[in-house]
Design an enzyme around this catalytic site. Structure first.
Site, short mmCIF file in Angstrom:
data_model
loop_
_atom_site.label_atom_id
_atom_site.label_comp_id
_atom_site.label_asym_id
_atom_site.label_seq_id
_atom_site.Cartn_x
_atom_site.Cartn_y
_atom_site.Cartn_z
N ASN A 36 5.90 -2.74 -19.32
CA ASN A 36 4.68 -1.92 -19.23
C ASN A 36 5.00 -0.51 -19.72
O ASN A 36 6.16 -0.18 -19.94
CB ASN A 36 4.15 -1.94 -17.79
CG ASN A 36 5.18 -1.36 -16.83
OD1 ASN A 36 5.53 -0.20 -16.89
ND2 ASN A 36 5.72 -2.22 -15.95
N LYS A 47 -3.58 -1.67 0.08
CA LYS A 47 -2.12 -1.65 -0.18
C LYS A 47 -1.37 -0.95 0.95
O LYS A 47 -0.22 -1.29 1.24
CB LYS A 47 -1.83 -1.00 -1.53
CG LYS A 47 -1.99 -2.02 -2.66
CD LYS A 47 -1.59 -1.54 -4.02
CE LYS A 47 -1.95 -2.63 -5.05
NZ LYS A 47 -2.01 -2.17 -6.41
N LYS A 90 1.38 -3.52 2.15
CA LYS A 90 2.76 -3.14 1.81
C LYS A 90 3.52 -2.62 3.02
O LYS A 90 4.74 -2.51 2.98
CB LYS A 90 2.75 -2.06 0.73
CG LYS A 90 2.04 -2.44 -0.56
CD LYS A 90 2.99 -3.07 -1.54
CE LYS A 90 2.29 -3.37 -2.86
NZ LYS A 90 3.21 -3.96 -3.83
N1 CTP Z 1 6.02 -2.60 -6.16
C1 CTP Z 1 7.30 -3.04 -5.91
N2 CTP Z 1 7.70 -4.25 -6.35
C2 CTP Z 1 6.85 -5.06 -7.02
C3 CTP Z 1 5.54 -4.62 -7.29
C4 CTP Z 1 5.16 -3.38 -6.85
O1 CTP Z 1 8.08 -2.30 -5.29
N3 CTP Z 1 7.27 -6.24 -7.44
C5 CTP Z 1 5.59 -1.30 -5.64
C6 CTP Z 1 5.30 -0.25 -6.70
O2 CTP Z 1 6.45 0.53 -6.97
C7 CTP Z 1 4.20 0.57 -6.05
C8 CTP Z 1 3.46 -0.43 -5.19
O3 CTP Z 1 4.37 -1.50 -4.97
O4 CTP Z 1 4.72 1.54 -5.19
C9 CTP Z 1 2.19 -0.98 -5.77
O5 CTP Z 1 2.39 -1.44 -7.06
P1 CTP Z 1 1.16 -1.93 -7.94
O6 CTP Z 1 1.67 -2.35 -9.28
O7 CTP Z 1 0.06 -0.94 -7.87
O8 CTP Z 1 0.62 -3.17 -7.14
P2 CTP Z 1 1.14 -4.62 -7.00
O9 CTP Z 1 1.81 -4.75 -5.68
O10 CTP Z 1 1.97 -5.00 -8.19
O11 CTP Z 1 -0.21 -5.46 -6.93
P3 CTP Z 1 -1.34 -5.64 -8.07
O12 CTP Z 1 -0.60 -5.67 -9.40
O13 CTP Z 1 -1.94 -6.93 -7.72
O14 CTP Z 1 -2.26 -4.48 -7.95
#
Ligand code: CTP
Length: 406
Positions: free
Chosen positions: A216, A347, A351
């Site tokens: 990304n 979240k 989380k």
């Molecule tokens: N994050 C993480 N590990 C992952 C995915 C996300 O530690 N495998 C953490 C990111 O660093 C951020 C938070 O979780 O602090 C949210 O990440 P985000 O990409 O917004 O959400 P996702 O959990 O990936 O969910 P979605 O893509 O469905 O929105």
């Protein structure tokens, strides 16, 4: 505003006194002055008589230093100039510091304007020596440096390399970014001193064949701002960086990783020792199932093909689940949804974080690879705020303050 260094509004109108000694590296202090002035820091300066042989006081005046002090005996109207930085400056940095000035400072010899000002200054003092490598290694210099360090001065060590005189060794003035940040750290509140902080930042890269990967556009800028803000405020920072992250302050421990699984393993190993975790990385939630070690050839799929993905661990959720009571957790939410507040609240719970910072990644001036961000922040106590189009560095600074007060 220059993009070379991070700028934090906190430092606006903080006052720094710059001492410059006789060394060929004296010309570099003009650039440093410019960097601090660009960051809206008020800088006054003193050039020793030897420094003025290498670079003119007019250069420093023209670049915005105010005042630029001269010799002890020059200004008969104000006989107390030697005491002024002690009364007005929040921090002092001597860059470059010569062997002569190190000796004066170590022995308390108040024999010129700079050494007298340093003796009358009781705030944070940063000293960045630069000289010939043999002069640097001489026991007299080393003893002076040890004495000054033991008294609380922060010594920014000279670098290895070739010096202007042609010798090879340790003696070159530390690089500009290190010195820029060293002065900021001396000007910053040390309210995160003693805290150990884990930061994940940047993208992850999930390889599919020998040359292709899934990733990304994250550049790690928001994470680097948090690393730097916490470090400036005295924290010990462990940064787990995905590919392409920016340069970080050099005493931050940097762990470079590539994939989500590597990031998870590195963060996991560090987590037990940490007081806080800032999970800013744009972690790939899925990895393509690799085709093998070789390069995938187009003849293998002339009519297109399908790639299968497997889920990656959720680093934030995993570490938040097994945290100790004192460990605080800050996460991000990268969203394109209209209802950012609802996503952030979701979240926050799913989380198990203390704070979630939601940012709109589909808005101009917000999200990936920008210097600004528009965020909606919510914490576990129900506080919610929106900060629109602010510098990522200022957002980072204010998030640290928020976490400290939570
Ligand atoms: N994050 C993480 N590990 C992952 C995915 C996300 O530690 N495998 C953490 C990111 O660093 C951020 C938070 O979780 O602090 C949210 O990440 P985000 O990409 O917004 O959400 P996702 O959990 O990936 O969910 P979605 O893509 O469905 O929105």
């Amino acid at each position: 505003m220059s993009d070379k260094h991070l700028h934090f509004s906190y430092f606006k109108r903080r006052r720094l006194h710059l001492g410059v000694c006789g060394s060929i590296a004296a010309y570099k202090s003009a650039d440093l002055l410019r960097a601090w002035i660009t960051a809206d820091i008020h800088v006054s300066a003193t050039l020793t008589a030897a420094a003025a042989q290498f670079i003119s006081p007019l250069t420093f005046r023209s670049l915005g230093a105010m005042p630029v002090y001269d010799s002890l005996w020059h200004n008969t109207e104000n006989p107390f100039e030697h005491l002024e930085p002690g009364q007005t400056a929040h921090a002092m940095i001597i860059a470059p510091a010569s062997a002569q000035t190190l000796s004066r400072l170590a022995t308390g010899a108040a024999s010129d304007m700079l050494s007298t000002q340093a003796l009358a200054f009781d705030g944070p003092l940063v000293i960045a020596p630069a000289m010939n490598p043999r002069m640097w290694l001489h026991p007299a210099t080393q003893e002076n440096v040890a004495t000054l360090r033991q008294r609380g001065a922060h010594i920014v060590l000279p670098e290895q390399g070739s010096t202007a005189c042609g010798d090879l060794g340790q003696g070159r003035l530390a690089d500009q970014h290190t010195l820029y940040l060293a002065a900021l750290r001396a000007l910053a509140p040390q309210d995160m001193c003693g805290l150990r902080i884990l930061v994940t930042l940047g993208p992850t890269r999930e390889s599919w064949d020998a040359v292709r990967f899934w990733s990304n556009p994250s550049t790690g800028r928001m994470g680097a701002s948090l690393v730097t803000a916490a470090w400036l405020r005295g924290a010990t920072v462990e940064a787990v960086c995905g590919p392409g992250c920016p340069v970080l302050p050099d005493t931050v421990r940097r762990h470079d990783v590539t994939s989500a699984r590597e990031m998870h393993a590195a963060a996991n190993d560090l987590w037990d020792q940490m007081d806080m975790g800032f999970f800013t990385a744009a972690v790939a939630d899925f990895s393509p199932i690799p085709t093998g070690a070789a390069k995938f050839k187009k003849e293998q799929a002339q009519n297109g093909f399908t790639v299968q993905f497997t889920p990656n661990p959720d680093i934030l959720r995993d570490l938040a689940q097994r945290r100790k009571a004192h460990q605080k957790v800050l996460g991000f939410a990268a969203e394109t949804s209209e209802d950012l507040a609802a996503c952030v609240q979701r979240k926050l719970k799913s989380k198990g974080a203390d704070i979630i910072v939601g940012n709109r990644i589909n808005e101009a001036g917000s999200g990936f690879a920008t210097s600004t961000n528009s965020v909606l922040i919510a914490d576990r106590n129900g506080r919610e705020e929106q900060w629109l189009q602010q510098n990522k560095s200022d957002i980072a600074w204010d998030l640290c303050t928020w976490l400290l007060n939570l």
